[in-house]
Structures are given as C-alpha cells and as structure tokens.
Scaffold this motif. Structure first.
Motif, PDB file in Angstrom:
ATOM      1  N   VAL A  93      14.015  33.920  -3.515  1.00 14.69           N
ATOM      2  CA  VAL A  93      14.962  32.805  -3.601  1.00 14.69           C
ATOM      3  C   VAL A  93      14.357  31.638  -4.371  1.00 14.69           C
ATOM      4  O   VAL A  93      14.986  31.079  -5.285  1.00 14.69           O
ATOM      5  N   LEU A  94      13.140  31.247  -4.010  1.00 18.62           N
ATOM      6  CA  LEU A  94      12.506  30.098  -4.664  1.00 18.62           C
ATOM      7  C   LEU A  94      12.229  30.382  -6.136  1.00 18.62           C
ATOM      8  O   LEU A  94      12.358  29.491  -6.989  1.00 18.62           O
ATOM      9  N   THR A  95      11.853  31.624  -6.457  1.00 24.92           N
ATOM     10  CA  THR A  95      11.610  31.980  -7.860  1.00 24.92           C
ATOM     11  C   THR A  95      12.902  31.900  -8.665  1.00 24.92           C
ATOM     12  O   THR A  95      12.918  31.366  -9.783  1.00 24.92           O
ATOM     13  N   LYS A  96      13.982  32.416  -8.111  1.00 21.63           N
ATOM     14  CA  LYS A  96      15.278  32.392  -8.814  1.00 21.63           C
ATOM     15  C   LYS A  96      15.714  30.953  -9.076  1.00 21.63           C
ATOM     16  O   LYS A  96      16.168  30.614 -10.186  1.00 21.63           O
ATOM     17  N   ILE A  97      15.572  30.094  -8.077  1.00 20.68           N
ATOM     18  CA  ILE A  97      15.963  28.695  -8.224  1.00 20.68           C
ATOM     19  C   ILE A  97      15.065  27.986  -9.238  1.00 20.68           C
ATOM     20  O   ILE A  97      15.537  27.208 -10.075  1.00 20.68           O
ATOM     21  N   ALA A 105      27.228  26.358 -16.957  1.00 20.91           N
ATOM     22  CA  ALA A 105      27.371  27.811 -16.997  1.00 20.91           C
ATOM     23  C   ALA A 105      26.021  28.501 -16.805  1.00 20.91           C
ATOM     24  O   ALA A 105      25.908  29.491 -16.067  1.00 20.91           O
ATOM     25  N   LEU A 106      24.976  27.992 -17.458  1.00 22.68           N
ATOM     26  CA  LEU A 106      23.645  28.598 -17.362  1.00 22.68           C
ATOM     27  C   LEU A 106      23.118  28.553 -15.925  1.00 22.68           C
ATOM     28  O   LEU A 106      22.613  29.550 -15.404  1.00 22.68           O
ATOM     29  N   ILE A 107      23.234  27.397 -15.294  1.00 23.92           N
ATOM     30  CA  ILE A 107      22.725  27.262 -13.927  1.00 23.92           C
ATOM     31  C   ILE A 107      23.506  28.157 -12.977  1.00 23.92           C
ATOM     32  O   ILE A 107      22.932  28.879 -12.154  1.00 23.92           O
ATOM     33  N   LEU A 118      25.563  24.000  -3.567  1.00 19.13           N
ATOM     34  CA  LEU A 118      24.484  23.069  -3.238  1.00 19.13           C
ATOM     35  C   LEU A 118      23.310  23.184  -4.213  1.00 19.13           C
ATOM     36  O   LEU A 118      22.847  22.170  -4.758  1.00 19.13           O
ATOM     37  N   VAL A 119      22.806  24.403  -4.438  1.00 18.38           N
ATOM     38  CA  VAL A 119      21.650  24.573  -5.320  1.00 18.38           C
ATOM     39  C   VAL A 119      22.001  24.156  -6.744  1.00 18.38           C
ATOM     40  O   VAL A 119      21.210  23.496  -7.427  1.00 18.38           O
ATOM     41  N   THR A 120      23.199  24.515  -7.184  1.00 14.50           N
ATOM     42  CA  THR A 120      23.646  24.100  -8.522  1.00 14.50           C
ATOM     43  C   THR A 120      23.665  22.587  -8.632  1.00 14.50           C
ATOM     44  O   THR A 120      23.229  22.010  -9.642  1.00 14.50           O
ATOM     45  N   MET A 121      24.162  21.924  -7.594  1.00 15.57           N
ATOM     46  CA  MET A 121      24.206  20.461  -7.586  1.00 15.57           C
ATOM     47  C   MET A 121      22.802  19.866  -7.613  1.00 15.57           C
ATOM     48  O   MET A 121      22.541  18.881  -8.315  1.00 15.57           O
ATOM     49  N   LEU A 122      21.888  20.461  -6.845  1.00 12.00           N
ATOM     50  CA  LEU A 122      20.512  19.954  -6.810  1.00 12.00           C
ATOM     51  C   LEU A 122      19.850  20.069  -8.181  1.00 12.00           C
ATOM     52  O   LEU A 122      19.152  19.156  -8.631  1.00 12.00           O
ATOM     53  N   ILE A 123      20.085  21.197  -8.852  1.00 16.66           N
ATOM     54  CA  ILE A 123      19.494  21.387 -10.177  1.00 16.66           C
ATOM     55  C   ILE A 123      20.115  20.426 -11.186  1.00 16.66           C
ATOM     56  O   ILE A 123      19.411  19.797 -11.989  1.00 16.66           O
TER      57      ILE A 123
END
Length: 330
Positions: free
Chosen positions: A78-82, A113-115, A152-157
C-alpha cells in the motif's frame, strides 16, 4: 440463465459492465434520469451516497486483528503504491497545466487522471491472483488495500503536491464513513459479518451510477491513450512494487506484480474530487474515461503477467525437497 457467471468471466465485470451500461444510456439518452425522476433518478445519479455506504461497509469488513505477516506485506504494498503515485504527481505537476492537456494525442491526460489510475490497487483482483500463486498471508494482504478506497489518498496527494488545497473538514468527511464502519465492525463481529456482505452487492450499483455520468464519446476519444496509460500503470507501479515485495515484504516479487493494477473504485475518484473542488470538473470526465480504461487493461494483463512471473520465479528458485526421515533401526 447464467447472467452472473457470464459477468464474472469479465475481469472486474461486476463493476465494469454496469458502468458501461450506464454510459450507453447516458450517451444515447442524456436526459433519461430527469425524465424518469424519483428513485430511478436517484439510482442513476447517486454515485456519492452509494459510495458512502460502500465505504462504511468496507470499513466494517476489516478485522484489526490481522497477523503481523499480513500487516507487513499489505503495508509494504500500500505505501509503495501511494509513494509511486505521489512521485508521478510531483513530476507531472511540472509539465501539465492544472486543467490537464486539452489538445493533441494526450488530450484528456491530467494530474488527476494519473493519480487516480496509480494510487489504488484492485484488492479483489489481487486476492484472487495470490490465492493461486501466493501464500495465505500474501493473499490476506488485501486487508489494508481497502484503506486506499475512496478519494482520500487522491486528495492527500493532490494537496501535498500543491495541485489543490482541501479544507480539513473535507479530509474528515472523505474518511469518516470508513472509520465509523471500521470501529463498529471491530466492536461487534456480528456487525462486521452483517455489513461486510454488502461490499460486493453495492459494486454494480455505484458502477451503474458512475456510468450514467460518462459520455462514451469521451472514452472513444481517449481509447488508445487509456490503453497506454494502463500499460504505464503496470510498468511504473509494478517495478517498485516487485522490489518492495522482495526487499521489505520478504517475498519473491509475485505479490508486488499482482498489486500493480487499477482499482475499479478508482473510476469514481475524479468525479468525487471534482464534486468537492469544482476546478477539477473540466478534467474529471476525461480522467474518468482514462481510469476506466486502466481498470480494464490492468485487470486483463496483471493476472497473465503474474502467472508468467510466478512460474519464472519457481523455476529460478525451485523448492528444496526435504528427504523423508528414516525410521530408526530397532
């Protein structure tokens, strides 16, 4: 009729087939939801509330008492993907306009789109692959992959790379249903079983609602680009995932390659983010089409590539046969 069996033969079919059905309806009859109104309109336009219920049930289905091996493996993936998605976003920000590329072959491609294509793994696909080619602990590593679900992860990035600024309450709102479900599911195992059953049931419903917001003309325009982006997801995320699985997760890389897909739920992220930050609306429709193409491409290729890679690793490092223990002479 064996409708479900036929749908199950399509990779990610329970998500993708209703999605394309909704897209066909929206493309052919754009005003269908307003014409019928009522519950039909709610079903066709209710992506956000349906996903909110799905996130809640997904949280309830996760058991906090996972083994250390499962947590290490799933946490690594998970952490690697993020992290890979974050690095790609940092690079893309330097070259892409805020609203995405508008002309030429890469028209429709955006940071959003990329994220969305790279930051979420198809947990169900991963689990099914690893049940065949991995260990029980590796198969169970999908438990933390659910944490990637939702925007959430998309927003954080997006926030950490300076693409957008989100108010704190939006982050809380994005994860709150998941957290409430997670708490209730671990306080009462009967609730976990009860709500956990709904996670699969809701998938075709939010797939259909999401499809009702997509114009198939946009997918046709981004078809080849979507295929190339899907291949890029496998290569760009797959290589770091294989290395992380080998050197941190203590595997042989098979689990890493199996995690190099795009989650079906990721198709909803561009529109969900655009609903919270309207400045992303111009890029959201094309981003949705591109991510949908990535889901299809990775769902088809990742199992095939993982199978070949697993066979290669087994031939390279065959299991050591332990000689049977001889009976002691009497």
């Amino acid at each position: 009729m064996k409708i479900k069996k036929a749908i199950d033969k399509v990779p990610g079919g329970m998500m993708l087939i209703p999605l394309f059905l909704g897209a066909i309806i929206h493309t052919a009859v754009p005003g269908a939801s307003d014409y019928f109104g009522g519950f039909t309109k709610g079903l066709m336009t209710g992506t956000v509330p349906i996903l909110a219920v799905w996130f809640f049930c997904m949280g309830a289905a996760i058991d906090v008492r996972a083994t250390g091996t499962v947590l290490r493996k799933s946490g690594t993936l998970v952490l690697t993907k993020i992290a890979v998605a974050w690095v790609i976003a940092m690079i893309a920000v330097q070259f892409m306009p805020a609203g995405g590329i508008q002309t030429g072959f890469f028209a429709g491609l955006s940071v959003l789109a990329l994220i969305s294509a790279m930051d979420m793994t198809n947990g169900g696909l991963y689990a099914s692959i690893m049940q065949q080619y991995g260990t029980k602990e590796e198969s169970g590593a999908f438990v933390l992959m659910s944490l990637e679900s939702g925007p959430l992860v998309t927003m954080l990035i997006l926030g950490s790379t300076g693409v957008a600024v989100f108010e704190p309450q939006l982050f809380v709102g994005a994860v709150l249903p998941f957290l409430v479900g997670f708490i209730l599911g671990n306080l009462d195992h009967d609730l976990r079983e009860y709500f956990g059953k709904a996670t699969h049931t809701l998938i075709p419903f939010f797939g259909f609602a999401l499809g009702c917001s997509i114009d198939l003309g946009v997918i046709a325009d981004t078809g080849l680009l979507g295929i190339l982006l899907g291949l890029a997801v496998i290569v760009v995320t797959g290589i770091p995932l294989i290395l992380a699985d080998k050197f941190i997760g203590r595997g042989n890389g098979t689990a890493g390659l199996a995690a190099s897909s795009t989650a079906g739920a990721a198709v909803a992220n561009p529109m969900l983010v655009a609903n919270m930050k309207p400045e992303f609306l111009p890029a959201a429709e094309a981003a949705t089409a591109l991510v949908a193409a990535c889901v299809i491409v990775t769902a088809i290729l990742v199992p095939i590539l993982t199978a070949y890679y697993s066979d290669y690793m087994k031939k390279k490092n065959p299991p050591v046969d332990v000689p049977p223990v001889q009976k002691a002479a009497v």
